[in-house]
Design a protein around this motif. Sequence first.
Motif, PDB file in Angstrom:
ATOM      1  N   GLY A 175     -24.081 -91.680  52.527  1.00  0.00           N
ATOM      2  CA  GLY A 175     -23.560 -91.434  53.860  1.00  0.00           C
ATOM      3  C   GLY A 175     -24.312 -89.772  54.078  1.00  0.00           C
ATOM      4  N   TYR A 176     -25.203 -89.689  53.642  1.00  0.00           N
ATOM      5  CA  TYR A 176     -25.628 -88.046  54.475  1.00  0.00           C
ATOM      6  C   TYR A 176     -26.588 -88.548  54.917  1.00  0.00           C
ATOM      7  CZ  TYR A 176     -21.613 -86.130  51.599  1.00  0.00           C
ATOM      8  OH  TYR A 176     -21.095 -86.159  51.590  1.00  0.00           O
ATOM      9  N   ARG A 177     -27.158 -87.385  55.985  1.00  0.00           N
ATOM     10  CA  ARG A 177     -28.462 -88.070  56.269  1.00  0.00           C
ATOM     11  C   ARG A 177     -29.423 -86.163  56.260  1.00  0.00           C
ATOM     12  NH1 ARG A 177     -24.709 -87.714  60.827  1.00  0.00           N
ATOM     13  NH2 ARG A 177     -25.240 -86.499  61.211  1.00  0.00           N
ATOM     14  N   CYS A 178     -30.284 -86.807  55.237  1.00  0.00           N
ATOM     15  CA  CYS A 178     -31.454 -85.769  54.606  1.00  0.00           C
ATOM     16  C   CYS A 178     -32.658 -84.911  55.250  1.00  0.00           C
ATOM     17  CB  CYS A 178     -31.423 -86.121  53.362  1.00  0.00           C
ATOM     18  SG  CYS A 178     -29.536 -85.975  52.535  1.00  0.00           S
TER      19      CYS A 178
ATOM     20  N   LEU B  31     -25.736 -62.729  59.260  1.00  0.00           N
ATOM     21  CA  LEU B  31     -26.697 -63.065  57.912  1.00  0.00           C
ATOM     22  C   LEU B  31     -28.055 -63.908  58.157  1.00  0.00           C
ATOM     23  CD1 LEU B  31     -23.036 -64.296  56.744  1.00  0.00           C
ATOM     24  CD2 LEU B  31     -24.789 -62.497  55.421  1.00  0.00           C
ATOM     25  N   PRO B  32     -27.978 -65.029  59.010  1.00  0.00           N
ATOM     26  CA  PRO B  32     -29.996 -65.686  58.641  1.00  0.00           C
ATOM     27  C   PRO B  32     -30.805 -64.767  58.800  1.00  0.00           C
ATOM     28  CG  PRO B  32     -27.996 -66.260  60.550  1.00  0.00           C
ATOM     29  CD  PRO B  32     -27.469 -65.264  60.173  1.00  0.00           C
ATOM     30  N   LEU B  33     -30.525 -62.895  59.241  1.00  0.00           N
ATOM     31  CA  LEU B  33     -31.951 -62.529  59.449  1.00  0.00           C
ATOM     32  C   LEU B  33     -32.187 -62.090  58.247  1.00  0.00           C
ATOM     33  CD1 LEU B  33     -30.747 -60.135  62.415  1.00  0.00           C
ATOM     34  CD2 LEU B  33     -32.223 -62.217  62.013  1.00  0.00           C
ATOM     35  N   HIS B  34     -30.419 -62.298  56.424  1.00  0.00           N
ATOM     36  CA  HIS B  34     -31.355 -61.999  55.276  1.00  0.00           C
ATOM     37  C   HIS B  34     -31.518 -63.416  54.351  1.00  0.00           C
ATOM     38  CE1 HIS B  34     -30.637 -57.879  56.351  1.00  0.00           C
ATOM     39  NE2 HIS B  34     -29.331 -58.125  57.523  1.00  0.00           N
ATOM     40  N   GLY B  35     -31.271 -63.987  55.026  1.00  0.00           N
ATOM     41  CA  GLY B  35     -31.846 -65.258  54.286  1.00  0.00           C
ATOM     42  C   GLY B  35     -31.067 -67.006  54.443  1.00  0.00           C
ATOM     43  N   LEU B  36     -29.602 -66.108  54.926  1.00  0.00           N
ATOM     44  CA  LEU B  36     -27.963 -67.012  54.511  1.00  0.00           C
ATOM     45  C   LEU B  36     -27.549 -67.240  55.989  1.00  0.00           C
ATOM     46  CD1 LEU B  36     -26.340 -64.469  51.602  1.00  0.00           C
ATOM     47  CD2 LEU B  36     -27.645 -66.745  51.751  1.00  0.00           C
ATOM     48  N   ASP B  37     -26.994 -68.549  55.723  1.00  0.00           N
ATOM     49  CA  ASP B  37     -25.892 -69.062  56.759  1.00  0.00           C
ATOM     50  C   ASP B  37     -24.397 -68.890  56.485  1.00  0.00           C
ATOM     51  OD1 ASP B  37     -27.776 -70.344  59.758  1.00  0.00           O
ATOM     52  OD2 ASP B  37     -28.934 -69.836  57.177  1.00  0.00           O
ATOM     53  N   LEU B  38     -24.054 -68.487  57.308  1.00  0.00           N
ATOM     54  CA  LEU B  38     -22.311 -69.027  57.326  1.00  0.00           C
ATOM     55  C   LEU B  38     -21.649 -70.064  58.138  1.00  0.00           C
ATOM     56  CD1 LEU B  38     -19.640 -67.226  56.502  1.00  0.00           C
ATOM     57  CD2 LEU B  38     -19.685 -65.582  58.553  1.00  0.00           C
ATOM     58  N   THR B  39     -21.030 -70.750  58.123  1.00  0.00           N
ATOM     59  CA  THR B  39     -19.966 -71.604  58.623  1.00  0.00           C
ATOM     60  C   THR B  39     -18.573 -72.101  58.627  1.00  0.00           C
ATOM     61  OG1 THR B  39     -22.431 -72.990  58.421  1.00  0.00           O
ATOM     62  CG2 THR B  39     -20.463 -74.579  59.045  1.00  0.00           C
ATOM     63  N   VAL B  40     -18.359 -71.983  59.641  1.00  0.00           N
ATOM     64  CA  VAL B  40     -16.249 -71.880  59.640  1.00  0.00           C
ATOM     65  C   VAL B  40     -16.893 -73.635  59.793  1.00  0.00           C
ATOM     66  CG1 VAL B  40     -14.762 -71.563  61.084  1.00  0.00           C
ATOM     67  CG2 VAL B  40     -16.248 -69.448  61.271  1.00  0.00           C
ATOM     68  N   LEU B  41     -15.790 -73.878  58.304  1.00  0.00           N
ATOM     69  CA  LEU B  41     -15.199 -75.377  58.082  1.00  0.00           C
ATOM     70  C   LEU B  41     -13.697 -75.721  58.802  1.00  0.00           C
ATOM     71  CD1 LEU B  41     -16.088 -75.210  54.023  1.00  0.00           C
ATOM     72  CD2 LEU B  41     -17.530 -76.166  56.152  1.00  0.00           C
TER      73      LEU B  41
ATOM     74  N   VAL C  60     -26.271 -79.955  55.988  1.00  0.00           N
ATOM     75  CA  VAL C  60     -25.311 -79.100  56.103  1.00  0.00           C
ATOM     76  C   VAL C  60     -24.459 -79.698  57.342  1.00  0.00           C
ATOM     77  CG1 VAL C  60     -24.245 -77.077  56.202  1.00  0.00           C
ATOM     78  CG2 VAL C  60     -26.117 -77.023  55.032  1.00  0.00           C
ATOM     79  N   GLY C  61     -24.864 -79.913  58.736  1.00  0.00           N
ATOM     80  CA  GLY C  61     -24.452 -80.260  59.253  1.00  0.00           C
ATOM     81  C   GLY C  61     -23.496 -81.716  59.222  1.00  0.00           C
ATOM     82  N   CYS C  62     -23.670 -82.399  58.347  1.00  0.00           N
ATOM     83  CA  CYS C  62     -22.457 -83.836  57.263  1.00  0.00           C
ATOM     84  C   CYS C  62     -22.228 -82.965  56.706  1.00  0.00           C
ATOM     85  CB  CYS C  62     -23.814 -84.727  56.461  1.00  0.00           C
ATOM     86  SG  CYS C  62     -24.826 -85.283  58.439  1.00  0.00           S
ATOM     87  N   PHE C  63     -21.994 -82.100  55.402  1.00  0.00           N
ATOM     88  CA  PHE C  63     -21.764 -81.708  54.625  1.00  0.00           C
ATOM     89  C   PHE C  63     -20.147 -80.841  55.583  1.00  0.00           C
ATOM     90  CE2 PHE C  63     -24.726 -81.678  51.073  1.00  0.00           C
ATOM     91  CZ  PHE C  63     -23.198 -82.816  50.141  1.00  0.00           C
ATOM     92  N   ARG C  64     -19.882 -79.998  56.825  1.00  0.00           N
ATOM     93  CA  ARG C  64     -19.630 -79.228  57.516  1.00  0.00           C
ATOM     94  C   ARG C  64     -18.992 -80.640  58.222  1.00  0.00           C
ATOM     95  NH1 ARG C  64     -18.295 -77.906  62.695  1.00  0.00           N
ATOM     96  NH2 ARG C  64     -17.759 -76.215  63.231  1.00  0.00           N
TER      97      ARG C  64
END
Length: 221
Positions: free
Chosen positions: A125-128, A81-91, A135-139
Motif C-alpha cells: 500500500g505504499y507509493r513509490c 540538514l538537507p544542505l548536507h544530504g539528510l532530511d528530518l521529519t517529525v512523526l 517517505v511521506g507514506c511512511f510518515r
Amino acid sequence: MSGKSAMSVRLVHAPLEGCDAEQSALAHAFATTLVRCCAAVIEGTKPAALFSFRPPACDCGNAACRKARLRETIAAYARELPLHGLDLTVLGHAGDRVQLLVWRSSLVEGIVRDPELSSFLEASGYRCGSASELVGCFRHRLAAFHLGIEPRFPHEVGVLLGYPLEDVRGYISGGRETCRGPWKAYGSASEARRRFGRVAASEERCRRRFASGLSLAALLS
C-alpha cells in the motif's frame, strides 16, 4: 537559532554563537542524540533511522516556553540538514518525547528504483513514485501509530531502515529467526553477521569522529 549555530555543535558542550545558555544546551542535546541514534545514516550506511528525543528541562519551568524552544531547534535542523544530504521529519509526540525520522534521500531513491523492494512496498500500500513520496507514506503510517490512530506498527519500515527484504518479510510473517543484531535476521546467519558488523563499524567510525572534536557540520561534509 541559525543553521550555522545548529550545525556547529561538538561533543564537548560549549555556548553557541547567537544562542543563550538554554538554546545552546538544547541544540547540544539534540545534535548528540542525532549522532548517537543516526550514525549509520550520517555515514551513508543506512537509508534512514527512527529515534526519539527528550529535551532537557527548561530553567524557566514554563511548558509553553519549552515547547517553543524545541520547535525552534527542530526547525533549525530541518532547514539545515538537507544542505548536507539528510532530511528530518517529525512523526509525533509521546509524552515528553518527540518521535523523528532522519533519512538520506539518495539512498531512499535507491529503494524506489529497486524493482523487488518497490514491488513489495507497493503491494503493502505504499507509493513509490519518488523518495519523498515513499517517505511521506511512511510518515503518515508511523504518525498514525504514534498518535494511537493505527494499532499496528508498520513493520515494512524495515526496508527504509536498511534491513534486507528477506528479514523484513520473515519478521512480518513470523518466520524462524537465524540470528539477531540491530535487527532480527531470517536468512543466512553468516551474511547477517557480516551486515551487522558493517553497520556497527560505520556507527563506531561516526561516533569516534564526533568524539575527536568534529562538529556536526564536519561529520556531514
